[in-house]
Enzyme design. Structure first.
Site, mmCIF file in Angstrom:
data_model
loop_
_atom_site.group_PDB
_atom_site.id
_atom_site.type_symbol
_atom_site.label_atom_id
_atom_site.label_comp_id
_atom_site.label_asym_id
_atom_site.label_seq_id
_atom_site.Cartn_x
_atom_site.Cartn_y
_atom_site.Cartn_z
ATOM 1 N N THR A 190 0.834 -1.200 0.000
ATOM 2 C CA THR A 190 0.000 0.000 0.000
ATOM 3 C C THR A 190 0.871 1.252 0.000
ATOM 4 O O THR A 190 1.871 1.303 0.696
ATOM 5 C CB THR A 190 -0.830 0.018 1.310
ATOM 6 O OG1 THR A 190 -1.454 -1.241 1.446
ATOM 7 C CG2 THR A 190 -1.831 1.139 1.305
ATOM 8 N N ARG A 218 -12.569 -9.725 -1.735
ATOM 9 C CA ARG A 218 -11.838 -9.399 -0.496
ATOM 10 C C ARG A 218 -11.496 -7.910 -0.456
ATOM 11 O O ARG A 218 -11.052 -7.319 -1.434
ATOM 12 C CB ARG A 218 -10.563 -10.231 -0.428
ATOM 13 C CG ARG A 218 -9.698 -9.980 0.813
ATOM 14 C CD ARG A 218 -8.592 -8.970 0.559
ATOM 15 N NE ARG A 218 -7.610 -8.927 1.650
ATOM 16 C CZ ARG A 218 -6.654 -8.025 1.756
ATOM 17 N NH1 ARG A 218 -6.536 -7.077 0.849
ATOM 18 N NH2 ARG A 218 -5.812 -8.058 2.755
ATOM 19 N N VAL A 219 -11.702 -7.317 0.696
ATOM 20 C CA VAL A 219 -11.330 -5.923 0.918
ATOM 21 C C VAL A 219 -10.346 -5.895 2.084
ATOM 22 O O VAL A 219 -10.562 -6.574 3.102
ATOM 23 C CB VAL A 219 -12.585 -5.075 1.231
ATOM 24 C CG1 VAL A 219 -12.201 -3.689 1.727
ATOM 25 C CG2 VAL A 219 -13.472 -4.959 -0.019
ATOM 26 N N GLY A 220 -9.293 -5.138 1.937
ATOM 27 C CA GLY A 220 -8.293 -5.063 2.989
ATOM 28 C C GLY A 220 -8.515 -3.886 3.922
ATOM 29 O O GLY A 220 -9.618 -3.331 4.028
ATOM 30 N N ASP A 221 -7.457 -3.480 4.587
ATOM 31 C CA ASP A 221 -7.540 -2.390 5.562
ATOM 32 C C ASP A 221 -7.547 -1.010 4.909
ATOM 33 O O ASP A 221 -8.030 -0.040 5.497
ATOM 34 C CB ASP A 221 -6.345 -2.461 6.525
ATOM 35 C CG ASP A 221 -5.004 -2.345 5.785
ATOM 36 O OD1 ASP A 221 -4.845 -3.020 4.751
ATOM 37 O OD2 ASP A 221 -4.142 -1.576 6.236
ATOM 38 N N THR A 241 0.466 -0.313 6.437
ATOM 39 C CA THR A 241 0.806 -1.098 5.265
ATOM 40 C C THR A 241 0.973 -2.541 5.733
ATOM 41 O O THR A 241 1.165 -2.791 6.915
ATOM 42 C CB THR A 241 2.095 -0.573 4.597
ATOM 43 O OG1 THR A 241 2.361 -1.330 3.420
ATOM 44 C CG2 THR A 241 3.286 -0.656 5.526
ATOM 45 N N GLY A 242 0.870 -3.477 4.819
ATOM 46 C CA GLY A 242 1.019 -4.873 5.210
ATOM 47 C C GLY A 242 -0.291 -5.627 5.118
ATOM 48 O O GLY A 242 -1.220 -5.196 4.425
ATOM 49 N N GLY A 244 -3.703 -6.643 5.462
ATOM 50 C CA GLY A 244 -4.858 -5.875 5.895
ATOM 51 C C GLY A 244 -5.679 -6.543 6.977
ATOM 52 O O GLY A 244 -6.189 -5.873 7.884
HETATM 53 N N1 GLY Z 1 -2.629 -3.395 3.128
HETATM 54 C C1 GLY Z 1 -3.136 -3.843 1.925
HETATM 55 C C2 GLY Z 1 -4.104 -4.921 2.008
HETATM 56 O O1 GLY Z 1 -3.995 -5.796 2.842
HETATM 57 O O2 GLY Z 1 -4.993 -4.942 1.198
#
Ligand code: GLY
Length: 336
Positions: A190, A218-221, A241-242, A244
């Site tokens: 990210t 799928r949706v991340g953070d 970052t990383g 999610g």
């Molecule tokens: N930080 C990005 C994700 O996990 O989608």
């Protein structure tokens, strides 16, 4: 649909002029306020990973010509979204299991106005759509087809974001189809950017194509206010970052800001939340591929980055030392 367009048009008209009151809430939408006009201090800009360097440069050049911090974020991280060689953001991002590039982004201003898009397809600049959500709608978050329709109705082009290189990698992945989220590829994930502007106000944004080979939908953070990004203009700002899922489980960025509110430094705050994430995952097999990192800046311009694993760095611009990369401190190396 025409009602919706009229609604959006009215919404857009409502924001013309200086610091117009947002009719859907009691907060202000101050995107139109020039940063140049009332600059007293130099800004601080902090962005994740190597790609943060060029993003910072672009954001700074925007601020220097009088653009607002929100505009600077959109242009700054937009450089990464448009880069086909950046495989974790925007155009060229690695796709999900079905070969679809799906994008997440959010943006937040000093008055806690937020805009977010998730599971957005075929639109190259999700951060710009997120800003439109902030400015032109009564909502915080639009998702999937609704987000795409909103983008198209606002003039964004629908385009194929799957580059030949990313398609080739996906075909290769299909051979084994082993699902393990791929995070931290080649020093990027990210792009998250935080700005303390010349007026001493805080802004932030993040944008990503998310974990490679994720499940479709799928949706991340990164589009979730409080997880991938949070700020409180009285206190500070943080972004993640990383992986999610790990950040969402701990409301990571919101917690970093809350620790700064309690008087902790940006570094102490980032570190404590990374420790919390580690403790929640230390008996899980996810730990094998888990990487998370946070950046944070407080109202004084003190800043830090901290990650679970080695290898995380961030770009920082301030007046004293210009734009440069800093390696974050970390809890453990990849060999542990
Ligand atoms: N930080 C990005 C994700 O996990 O989608």
């Amino acid at each position: 649909m025409s009602n919706r367009r009229n609604f959006i048009k009215k919404a857009a008209l409502g924001t013309i002029g200086v610091s117009t009151v947002n009719t859907w809430s009691s907060t202000f939408v101050s995107d139109q306020t020039s940063n140049l006009a009332s600059s007293k201090k130099k800004p601080v800009i902090i962005s994740t990973w190597n790609h943060g360097f060029e993003a910072n440069d672009k954001a700074l050049s925007e601020l220097n010509i009088g653009k607002t911090a929100l505009e600077a974020i959109v242009s700054g991280v937009g450089v990464c979204e448009a880069d086909p060689n950046n495989r974790s953001v925007g155009y060229g991002g690695l796709p999900d299991r079905e070969g679809k590039v799906t994008l997440d982004a959010c943006i937040m201003d000093h008055n806690s106005n937020c805009g977010s898009v998730s599971f957005l397809q075929e639109i190259k600049h999700p951060i710009a759509v997120a800003k439109k959500v902030l400015i032109d709608t009564p909502h915080v978050m639009l998702s999937g087809k609704g987000a795409q329709d909103f983008a198209i109705s606002n003039g964004f082009l629908k385009e194929n974001l799957l580059t030949p290189e990313s398609k080739k990698d996906w075909k290769q992945w299909l051979i084994k189809s082993k699902y393990e989220p791929v995070i931290n590829m080649e020093n990027h994930d990210t792009i998250s950017m935080l700005i303390l502007d010349g007026n001493g106000d805080l802004f932030g944004g993040c944008t990503t194509s998310g974990a490679a080979w994720k499940m479709h939908g799928r949706v991340g953070d990164s589009p979730i206010i409080g997880a991938g990004l949070f700020l409180d203009n009285d206190v500070g700002a943080a972004a993640a970052t990383g992986l999610g899922e790990a950040v969402i489980r701990t409301a990571g960025s919101a917690m970093v800001v809350e620790l700064m509110r309690q008087g902790k430094s940006p570094l102490e705050s980032c570190k404590e939340i990374v420790e919390r994430i580690y403790n929640k995952h230390r008996n899980s097999k996810d730990l094998n591929y888990l990487q998370v990192g946070f950046i944070a800046v407080n109202k004084n311009g003190d800043h830090a980055g901290y990650s679970l694993r080695s290898g995380f760095n961030y770009a920082i611009y301030d007046d004293e030392n210009g734009n440069r990369m800093e390696d974050s401190q970390f809890k453990m190396s990849w060999n542990n």
